[in-house]
Design a protein around this motif. Structure first.
Motif: not given
Length: 195
Positions: A144-156, A168-170, A136-142
């Protein structure tokens, strides 16, 4: 490490609805009001998220061995977005989705937000997130913002095979795994866990 050689991180201001103070410090069950069984399961998952995200967020705000926080975006090597999209997506309410949209609108108004196509921006994720509504698009960061596909995602945690499956994070190929362990203690008559 000398302060002059440390990487500099600028921390964005985000709307209160997406902040750690709003999402991670007032968890369901904290007020002592008994929760129904379904709500209790949701509260447990939110507590797990908070136990992992909160200390990492606090460390990012305090600076570290190889980086320092700066108030000057022109000095910044990296930009930290302290919005907890994984928590908002987990909540999945109309208010949470409106908060996500409001947060992106506020970020777009910042002059450095789209600098380098987002490759110098990072968000804190915290827990595994094989989200059941990821189509569902509402649960995909991209969405809201196409540049989100390039973000660093700090995760455990990164669902296997880490970095190979779009979700959903792409942004699976942008995950940065952080070794982390949390402890939860039993608290309250319902046996809710507290970080």
């Amino acid at each position: 490490t000398d302060t002059a050689t440390k990487r500099k991180v600028f921390v964005y201001d985000v709307p209160k609805c997406a902040s750690a103070e709003e999402l991670l410090h007032k968890l369901p069950g904290d007020d002592g009001v008994p929760l129904e069984l379904g709500e209790e399961a949701n509260a447990l998952y939110l507590r797990k998220m908070a136990s992992q995200i909160r200390p990492l967020h606090e460390q990012l705000l305090a600076g570290g061995q190889g980086f320092a926080v700066t108030a000057e975006p022109l000095e910044a090597d990296l930009f930290y977005i302290p919005a907890f999209f994984s928590v908002l997506f987990w909540m999945g309410t109309l208010e949470a989705m409106q908060c996500t949209a409001e947060t992106f609108a506020a970020l777009r108004g910042q002059p450095h937000f789209r600098r380098h196509g987002g490759r110098d921006h990072m968000v804190l994720f915290g827990v595994e997130f094989a989200f059941y509504r990821d189509t569902e698009p509402a649960f995909q960061l991209t969405s809201y913002e196409p540049s989100a596909k390039n973000w660093l995602v700090l995760t455990v945690a990164c669902p296997l095979p880490c970095g190979q499956q779009p979700d959903s994070w792409s942004v699976r190929d942008r995950f940065v795994l952080i070794p982390f362990a949390s402890r939860l203690r039993n608290a309250g008559r319902l046996g809710l866990l507290a970080p």
